[in-house]
Design a protein around this motif. Structure first.
Motif, PDB file in Angstrom:
ATOM      1  N   ILE D  87     -33.204 100.867  41.800  1.00  0.00           N
ATOM      2  CA  ILE D  87     -33.750 101.425  40.560  1.00  0.00           C
ATOM      3  C   ILE D  87     -35.222 101.825  40.647  1.00  0.00           C
ATOM      4  N   PRO D 228     -28.906 104.910  40.438  1.00  0.00           N
ATOM      5  CA  PRO D 228     -27.526 104.767  39.962  1.00  0.00           C
ATOM      6  C   PRO D 228     -27.161 105.929  39.039  1.00  0.00           C
ATOM      7  N   LYS D 231     -25.267 106.144  33.001  1.00  0.00           N
ATOM      8  CA  LYS D 231     -24.084 105.686  32.252  1.00  0.00           C
ATOM      9  C   LYS D 231     -24.556 104.960  31.009  1.00  0.00           C
ATOM     10  N   CYS D 233     -25.510 102.206  28.391  1.00  0.00           N
ATOM     11  CA  CYS D 233     -25.855 100.793  28.494  1.00  0.00           C
ATOM     12  C   CYS D 233     -26.266 100.328  27.108  1.00  0.00           C
ATOM     13  N   LEU D 240     -36.098  98.291  31.311  1.00  0.00           N
ATOM     14  CA  LEU D 240     -34.982  98.226  32.243  1.00  0.00           C
ATOM     15  C   LEU D 240     -33.924  99.260  31.877  1.00  0.00           C
ATOM     16  N   VAL D 244     -32.019 101.946  34.324  1.00  0.00           N
ATOM     17  CA  VAL D 244     -30.601 101.799  34.642  1.00  0.00           C
ATOM     18  C   VAL D 244     -29.767 102.846  33.915  1.00  0.00           C
TER      19      VAL D 244
ATOM     20  N   ILE E  10     -20.050  96.333  29.048  1.00  0.00           N
ATOM     21  CA  ILE E  10     -20.068  96.491  27.586  1.00  0.00           C
ATOM     22  C   ILE E  10     -18.927  97.335  27.040  1.00  0.00           C
ATOM     23  N   GLY E  40     -25.688  95.163  28.883  1.00  0.00           N
ATOM     24  CA  GLY E  40     -25.376  95.632  30.226  1.00  0.00           C
ATOM     25  C   GLY E  40     -24.984  97.093  30.228  1.00  0.00           C
ATOM     26  N   THR E  46     -23.060  99.856  41.118  1.00  0.00           N
ATOM     27  CA  THR E  46     -24.192  99.626  42.017  1.00  0.00           C
ATOM     28  C   THR E  46     -24.590  98.154  42.025  1.00  0.00           C
ATOM     29  N   ARG E 118     -20.015 106.641  44.666  1.00  0.00           N
ATOM     30  CA  ARG E 118     -21.134 105.719  44.714  1.00  0.00           C
ATOM     31  C   ARG E 118     -20.712 104.263  44.796  1.00  0.00           C
TER      32      ARG E 118
END
Lengths: 256, 256, 256, 256, 256, 256
Positions: D87, D228, D231, D233, D240, D244, E10, E40, E46, E118
């Protein structure tokens, strides 16, 4: 020097191939006794067939090893090899292991050329059990039905050479092992067409057997190849019972 | 059959030990040429000494291999072994590798008995490079100053036997390798006192050399043991320059 | 800080490439001494050439290391690396090992881009000896004759970039090592065209050498990198004899 | 150069130890930012504690890495190391990995000296995950309750030295790693009493961080250390979440 | 028997998929509690996401495990698995590990079919950490953007089957693992179209959880899975603090 | 669910032990058929005895497997296991493999407690062939003659517990496997005295067999566990000939 060569399978014509190549390999003064399995399958492609062939090899060895200086198990995959080493007090050599130790002294990585797709898993596991996986460049195998196990070389010779060439070119093999008793002699007949040394399992096995007999190491009385501790047994052929359970009267009924 | 046996170290008395044991091992009809390194150290205990010994072995082999059928590198640790295999077109056998492949055909796990504490790291790395670490039960070594490298067997024989016994008893060795040219012959002289087969590196190497010559595999023209691609070189001894750089005029000044 | 950079081969133009890239890498205050092998081959592709180069590196190091803080062996394959670590009391860094430890801190798996097909076996074995085989995604190499070892980057730059791209795309490399002293500087010049970090062996080696000097670990007096036990030697160049056999008068004739 | 040093545990006095040793190690011109975990445990002995510490390290790194050139994870076991490498777009160094790659350039086999019996399993698994198991001579550990984690060196110094001596003598270590942030500085203070190089994880990490910054490799846009894929989250701390899940509005509730 | 099934991510719709397949798998009498991560990412591809998911799994387990007989971590890659095993006194099962041990009892080599390019690195490292790399024939993965994580099977079913067929045909897989919670149920729905057994991670995990509960092994009070030694902690959610730091008053502020 | 439990040895009292423990383990509704080898040895300590037992297991399975849902090979070392998996179309479970996969889900490293010194080599090789060597902490074994194979637990119980304690204390075992059918039930009877989970091979095998039957994976028609290709056979018991050579009339003479 007198060597017992065991074909753990039932194919007499493969035994003939083995014998023919073996007689070219041995030194003058070395004598051969050939033995063919009285029960089992035509040739070993699988773990199941190896389990049967290994037991057949034990029976033959128990019955015939007397007066011999070493035993050769003449099927790739070495069925019964370590079992025989435990119960006999003379050197026992396997075609695969002999080819592997020879290959390692000739090059760094080797490829195995095999007779069928299915046989590859069994070969791979044998090579792993011998501890040589890291040096295996590839296994390449025929992908045709095998019309006659005793005539693969005639029927599939060109295809086998082509597989060997690809193993050198694409897989980085320094050495080739033309594997399986049905290919006995092929390495010799096609050697001049291949760019790296090609090894024949039967020939390697005979040479290693002679070397081990010459070495003359005493049989162990300790360690994991001392004779198995005596214990009750039953239903084994008499000769095998003598080796495994030794003096036990119960062991006389041949059942198997 | 004519074999060139190279002691990559400068100790003439160790060469004599090697020769004496080698002559007991060979078949009638096999001839030996012995060669001792003209420069280097008394015996190899370390990676540095092996680097020197390997280069000495290359020089000797380049100068003396003509008319021979195989070369034996007669120092444990096999200094220069794979280098020689690349530049010579005849089989090259190493004491360590030959002992390892022999041991593997006699038992499952082996221990190495060695002449000094310091030598163990070098042996361990050699065995790893050969791919046999998984079968190494232990290395056990003398822990005494070596007064005279040519007389270790007389001076330390009992201690070496005691180490061998502990390797079997405590470490689970099926086979023992009494390692190092200075121990040539010890396996034979103490075999009857040990409960598992004890192998002598010199003897194993001679038998493997004969087996590989008998095998008669053609030298490779492809793969990583074909001759190195030609390239400029300089300052190498003439014979070596011919093998490595081949026809290049620049290579004539012996410098080292 | 003063570093001795050894080119274990005879190619002065490669030494120049190494020096040029090294001077870009070092911190201000670090001084470099460059040394080229007085004997050997143009570049190392094989085990045989590495054996020669390793001995040349020992001689150079023995003669020139005084007053330096660390030594860099500037040929991929690290010829003589562990030998030097045994006889010198300052840090010794190898291009391959330095690149590998750097790569491991940047990604999980790496590919090596190499200058010739033949060199791959030697690289693979070096990486294995360093213990990094499990992280090796692939080695990809040029398949062209090398017209001039000092001009590979100009002649083959595009092909090398294409190999690097395939290593990322097809082999799963997280990091690339552009390997071999003749490629010194290429990683820098093509970095912006590659999708993953590309490492230069020379640069990695210089940075690791500085880091190890900074670390300041005391040289060992025990273990397998203590000085080799003293023993007789002969025929070695004086400087080397002092390190290996140390105070022994016999060691004065330079033979090699 | 500016380095962020993360103590993934809550012990401020251990952070002080780390800082003190780090300041001795760095080059002039290198700046340090120290960070201590706002949640977690006093020190990591187990996989569970490492899982917590790794998440804490991610949070700290996300919040504090801006304007830094590299990040150091300053706990043995390297909690969160590969997560951070995915990351962040700057080099990330772990104490264990840095010590291992340093040890490998100094000797062949290393031993780890540790602060508790329990911690050994976690260390062994970390070393295996880094790929260095084959070079691990031993782990030797204190077997006493740890009264105060910030004062182990004072309380247990002699016992730690004794463990180190046994690792060299009995286990064949060429190098020692005095492991764990609570031992920061011990290698330096006891180096003169030990017969082989003793490495300090903090010092190794700082030197490797500087070397990697100097190396200047570009961050990857492909391979398994590219950022990554984006997606959804939720519930992550904002900083963070930005790294991410990046631009996703849902990620704002700090939950933990 | 009562099992806690944790989705460490999640995605509620993935939890539904897991539950649906889990309910088909369990024996009558087994009860399930489903839990979805409160923080999360949507799914784990990853190492970074696994680090977050592992911590989420710890929090969920700490809060919800009471009155359950075992815990199932229902994400491929097994985030937090060994951490949970240390802090809980009931069996903890991971989807990956359960699939691997099942696959090994059905065939020799397996392939993993995965949802994204990935994700492969993370899967490969998980399989290595479990110790099964030698049996991994291949990982084959979709190479398409994932429009909706809960509908991959509908969107990509045919492509996944095609990947599976190639794994058998080209890679030598004896068994297939259709990996990742988003594929829960696919193995069942496509089994009849595949020539080798296809395993579903959720199903394997449920069966292994039941088997381990039946086994009834007592939790350890020694070894590396005894409860972590008590130590100060802070900032952890109360339930987790109780397990990790246990009776320590400082641990009350939920920070995370 | 109906399970065939094969004791590949001739000891009826060991079959009774196995049955007694198996009946405690199985779920209500699971039926057991017990079978004892009609030929072979009292218990397996060696590779030779395993070769015989494996062939006996094949014969029993061929004759008795009809109408069963799975087969359990109830001897440590799993004689014939992979052979059976090739020729049967139902799950086949081995005591060793089942214990190993159970142990791995309970801890990280395991020790095996064994009934004789000699048996250790065979166990070690079995564990290696299963791929679990890296997790083996130790094998510890009785060093006493075995007066009566059916009464080892009574005769040697305390010694076995002492060995188990040392495995935890000195070897770092997280889990214990009390190995060998003659120890069936011991794990249960001594569990409360041991500080880590103690596993019973029979119990593990029964639970894994149930789990695999529940899993319901279809038998393969491709890969290396598809039925062996048809080929001529002779001299095999009729039931076995049907499975191996299938429809071949020659296979009718029972020879063995």
């Amino acid at each position: 020097m007198k060597l017992l060569v065991i074909n753990p399978n039932i194919s007499g014509d493969v035994t003939d191939l083995i014998e023919s190549e073996a007689r070219r390999s041995i030194r003058s003064g070395t004598e051969l006794t050939m033995a063919t399995a009285p029960f089992g399958v035509a040739y070993i492609e699988t773990r199941a067939e190896a389990q049967i062939g290994g037991y057949a090899a034990m029976q033959i060895a128990a019955e015939c090893h007397a007066d011999h200086d070493a035993v050769v198990v003449a099927a790739f995959g070495d069925p019964g090899l370590s079992a025989l080493r435990e119960i006999l007090r003379i050197p026992v050599v396997g075609m695969t292991e002999a080819a592997l130790v020879s290959a390692c002294q000739v090059g760094s990585r080797f490829s195995v050329i095999a007779i069928s797709q299915r046989i590859q898993a069994w070969y791979r596991e044998t090579i792993a059990a011998c501890g040589f996986s890291d040096r295996l460049a590839s296994i390449r195998a025929l992908d045709e039905p095998l019309a006659h196990i005793g005539r693969i070389q005639e029927d599939q010779g060109e295809r086998l050479v082509a597989l060997a060439e690809r193993a050198v070119q694409d897989d980085g093999a320094d050495v080739l092992i033309l594997a399986g008793a049905p290919l006995a002699g092929l390495a010799r007949s096609v050697a001049s067409r291949l760019p790296v040394p090609a090894l024949d399992g039967v020939t390697c096995a005979l040479h290693q057997a002679q070397a081990l007999v010459d070495l003359g190491a005493a049989p162990p009385t300790a360690g994991s190849f001392a004779l198995p501790p005596e214990k009750p047994c039953k239903g084994l052929p008499v000769a095998l019972a003598r080796l495994v359970g030794r003096d036990i009267a119960r062991s006389v009924t041949p059942v198997g």
